[in-house]
Scaffold this motif. Structure first.
Motif, PDB file in Angstrom:
ATOM      1  N   SER A   1      -8.435 -17.521  69.200  1.00 18.03           N
ATOM      2  CA  SER A   1      -8.633 -18.994  69.954  1.00 18.03           C
ATOM      3  C   SER A   1      -8.065 -20.358  70.195  1.00 18.03           C
ATOM      4  CB  SER A   1      -8.253 -19.661  67.633  1.00 18.03           C
ATOM      5  OG  SER A   1      -6.823 -18.555  67.827  1.00 18.03           O
TER       6      SER A   1
ATOM      7  N   ARG B   1      -4.347 -20.597  69.633  1.00 17.95           N
ATOM      8  CA  ARG B   1      -3.480 -21.163  69.011  1.00 17.95           C
ATOM      9  C   ARG B   1      -2.487 -20.316  69.073  1.00 17.95           C
ATOM     10  NH1 ARG B   1      -3.141 -21.189  63.778  1.00 17.95           N
ATOM     11  NH2 ARG B   1      -4.198 -18.976  63.559  1.00 17.95           N
TER      12      ARG B   1
ATOM     13  N   ARG C   1     -13.123 -27.197  68.607  1.00 12.90           N
ATOM     14  CA  ARG C   1     -13.078 -26.477  67.762  1.00 12.90           C
ATOM     15  C   ARG C   1     -14.522 -27.433  67.622  1.00 12.90           C
ATOM     16  NH1 ARG C   1      -9.379 -23.866  65.627  1.00 12.90           N
ATOM     17  NH2 ARG C   1      -8.758 -26.084  64.610  1.00 12.90           N
TER      18      ARG C   1
END
Ligand code: C2E
Ligand code: CA
Ligand code: CA
Length: 709
Positions: free
Chosen positions: A471, A473, A704
């Motif tokens: 991701s 993140r 996203r």
């Protein structure tokens, strides 16, 4: 016809009567027989008498000597009873006489032999030196073998340069003469048939033997298991005992037992003193020799210690294998030995570390010149296991008494100097007193400064983000200590953590890092940043503090942070060296929900079995492996194997030191979920870290959204 009478046959055979008819009267006819009988009977009687007399004489002569010799064997003979058993009258029985005499002598020799062998066996078992056994054996040989003398010749024993000839001279004293290794000559003597004239060609120190007036030698082999290690020399025994061969071998066999036993004992003692790989002395004899020199030498005299280490030797073992590594060490030891003096000592301390001891280095320059000679030895490559390899040496030198008055201190200081030399790419030579000034000063300075920095803004905790590869993140952070010195600027942990550990300062500093990490974690959460956890590094000293688990619980409670928000990083080498001790304390820590990570994984030789039982949650692949990604098949395969292993063990995996996108991509493809490294961000102060995460999180959102749109 003068008479007729019947024969008395009828009644017996039932025939007609037979008649005898005489032409002369009976008296006349029988007178002739009577005169014949009168002479025949005396003749027969005399003959029988003569035969009896002769027989008796023969029996007497035959059994008399036998009886007497039986009598002689059953009672010990006095030494003066040397005259013939039969006497000079018994010329007819000379062969028997000779036989008996020889049997008697043989029995006597056999007696003497068995007595001698029994005593020798006893001596072999009880004597405390080989020489004592030889001194017991040698004097017995001439008497048993009937030869002029005997000597024992032995090849050089372990650690000796010269062989030895043992002889017993008049007075029974054992004489030793050193001789070169004459195995070739001994072998030819042993293999020769029968006695040989003693010539210079045999290479035996002849003087000693000639002093005894010996001319002829017969050699019997002395063997250590199967190798010829010497010979029993029987001197001037050409017409001695007919069983000399057998007897000589019996003595030589006894000597073989004694020599083998002695050499085995020496070998064991040698192995305790000498390094089996290189044959050089090991640590203990080195320490003993230094201690002796220090005890003997007056203050004026100096001795020098050069500690030699090889740069990046671990790489050789890893890439070429242990066998090649061993071979290189052996060759290196030989090279070093070839340029130092006989009186200098070369010892192998451990692994790839050697020490050269110069017992009289009155001038420092001589020691430095020797070190330069040794350093230059490594210009030429080595050939080990068919591969050519270049070793570069680093040499640290310490002088006694200036740099230390005890052996251990000298070695430690030479080691410090050697390490300083190793810090240079090309190695080199460093004297301890050069190092001491900066090294010791630096350590004292660091310790002083650190102590003062605790609780001030000089010490800071920075945070390096941990990224979820799929991701992008930020899912966590590693807390890394920073020391911002007012005049020196940023001092990296690699320079001060060791001093902090040695001085014990790491314990209070470590608690402070945990407090700071927990405090920032809670502040970030308040600011809306939800990380899974924050990681803190631990030193061994911290975990060895008995109250660590309790103190940790107290700090988590005070910060209002749950245990699972904290991850503690422990290096793999710490775990490998103290598995039981650490396992206990880690269990208590984990009971609070705190996660445990193995740092620098892949460098610390932990076993799979250990990994399965240790209370751990995370494996952090050391950056050395990440660096190898994309560099070749081996590097990729190792990373692949570590990832597969972590999965099999059910542990979470973090890759550290990720420096480029290719590494990140390769790790992600192989199934590694989390990574940290300069490719994403270096460690930064807490507020910058919050900004970084916010930026990153919104970027990830944007990606996203874009993907959705
Ligand atoms: P470590 O635990 O292996 O920490 C990772 C080291 O790698 C850090 O060096 C970090 O700045 C550096 N690094 C991060 N990403 C990269 C990269 O992509 N490439 C390269 N080449 N290096 C990267 P740092 O901060 O100098 O720390 C060195 C060591 O000091 C740490 O190694 C850790 O063992 C120790 N240390 C740091 N902080 C603490 C602490 O608070 N307590 C204890 N006990 N030890 C600490
Ligand atoms: Ca770490
Ligand atoms: Ca690490």
């Amino acid at each position: 016809m003068t008479a007729r009478w019947p024969l008395f046959l009828r009644a017996r055979f039932g025939v007609e009567d037979w008649y005898v008819e005489a032409a002369q009267p009976e008296r006349v006819a029988q007178s002739m027989w009577r005169s014949l009988l009168g002479t025949l009977i005396p003749v027969v009687a005399i003959t029988v008498l003569l035969a009896v007399l002769f027989g008796m004489a023969v029996i007497r002569r035959s059994f008399g000597p036998l009886e007497r010799s039986l009598g002689a064997f059953s009672t010990p003979r006095a030494d003066d009873a040397q005259e013939s058993i039969i006497g000079d009258t018994a010329s007819d029985f000379e062969p028997l006489d000779d036989f008996v005499r020889r049997t008697e002598a043989a029995l006597e020799r056999s007696d003497r032999l068995h007595l001698a062998l029994a005593e020798i066996d006893h001596k072999i078992l009880t004597a405390d030196s080989l020489e004592a056994t030889i001194a017991c054996i040698l004097p017995r040989i001439p008497a048993v073998l009937g030869c002029g003398g005997a000597s024992v010749l032995l090849t050089p024993a372990l650690g000796m340069d010269e062989g030895m000839l043992y002889s017993v001279v008049a007075g029974g004293a054992l004489v030793r003469s050193a001789c070169a290794d004459q195995m070739q000559n001994v072998r030819s003597l042993v293999e020769a048939d029968g006695p040989q004239p003693l010539t210079e060609a045999h290479g035996i120190p002849l003087d000693t033997l000639r002093q005894g007036g010996f001319n002829v030698v017969r050699a019997f082999p002395i063997r250590d298991t199967r190798h010829l290690v010497g010979a029993l020399l029987v001197l001037d025994g050409e017409d001695c005992n007919p069983n000399a061969d057998r007897l000589g071998l019996a003595f030589a066999d006894r000597l073989s037992v004694a020599v083998s036993y002695d050499r085995r004992k020496a070998e064991l003692a040698h192995n305790l003193q000498f390094d089996a790989l290189t044959g050089m002395a090991n640590r203990q004899p080195l320490l003993n020799r230094i201690a002796r020199i220090l005890a003997e030498s007056d203050a004026q005299r100096r001795c020098a210690i050069g500690l030699i280490g090889f740069n990046r030797f671990e790489n050789i073992n890893e890439t070429l294998g242990l066998r090649a590594g061993d071979e290189l060490l052996r060759l290196a030891a030989q090279r070093i030995r070839s340029v130092i003096r006989e009186t200098d000592m070369l010892a192998r301390l451990a692994g790839d570390q050697f020490v050269v001891l110069l017992p009289d280095a009155d001038e420092r320059d001589r020691a430095i010149a020797a070190a330069e000679r040794i350093f230059a030895l490594f210009d030429k490559p080595f050939l080990a296991e068919g591969v050519s390899y270049v070793l570069s040496a680093s040499i640290g030198i310490a002088f006694a008494p200036d740099d230390g008055a005890a052996a251990e201190v000298l070695i430690r200081n030479a080691d410090t100097a050697m390490r300083r030399a190793k810090e240079r790419a090309a190695g080199g030579i460093v004297l301890f007193d050069e190092v001491m000034n900066d090294h010791v000063k630096r350590r004292v300075w660091l310790e002083h400064g650190l102590r003062a920095a605790i609780g001030t803004p000089e010490l800071q905790v920075h945070f390096q983000p941990k990224i979820e590869l799929t991701s992008g993140r930020v899912v966590g952070a590693e807390a890394l200590l920073r020391w911002i010195h007012p005049t020196e600027g940023a001092i990296p942990p690699s320079q001060f953590i060791t001093t902090a550990e040695e001085s014990g300062l790491i314990v209070p500093i470590g608690y402070w890092v945990i407090e700071a990490a927990c405090r920032h974690f809670r502040e970030w959460r308040k600011a809306g940043l939800h990380l899974n956890h924050v990681a803190v590094n631990l030193s061994l000293r911290q975990l060895q503090d008995n109250s660590f688990a309790d103190q940790l619980a107290r700090r988590l409670g005070a910060a209002g942070v749950a245990g699972h928000a904290l991850e503690l990083e422990v290096t793999e080498s710490m775990l490998a060296e103290h598995p039981e001790e650490l396992s206990r304390v880690l269990q208590r820590i984990r009971a609070q929900g705190v996660r445990i990570a193995i740092d620098d994984f892949g460098t610390g030789y932990s076993s799979l079995a250990m990994l399965q039982v240790l209370p751990i949650d995370v494996l952090k692949i050391d950056r050395a492996f990440i660096r190898e990604i994309g560099s070749g098949a081996t590097g990729d395969a190792i990373v692949g194997a570590i990832i597969a292993m972590a999965r099999a063990l059910g542990k979470e995996l973090v890759a550290e030191g990720v420096e480029n996108a290719a590494q990140a991509l390769a790790l992600e493809r192989r199934g590694c979920r989390i990574a940290q490294g300069l490719h994403f961000a270096e460690a930064m102060p807490a507020d910058e870290f919050l900004d970084f995460c916010r930026r990153r999180q919104s970027e990830a959102e944007d990606v996203r959204h874009a993907q959705r749109a």
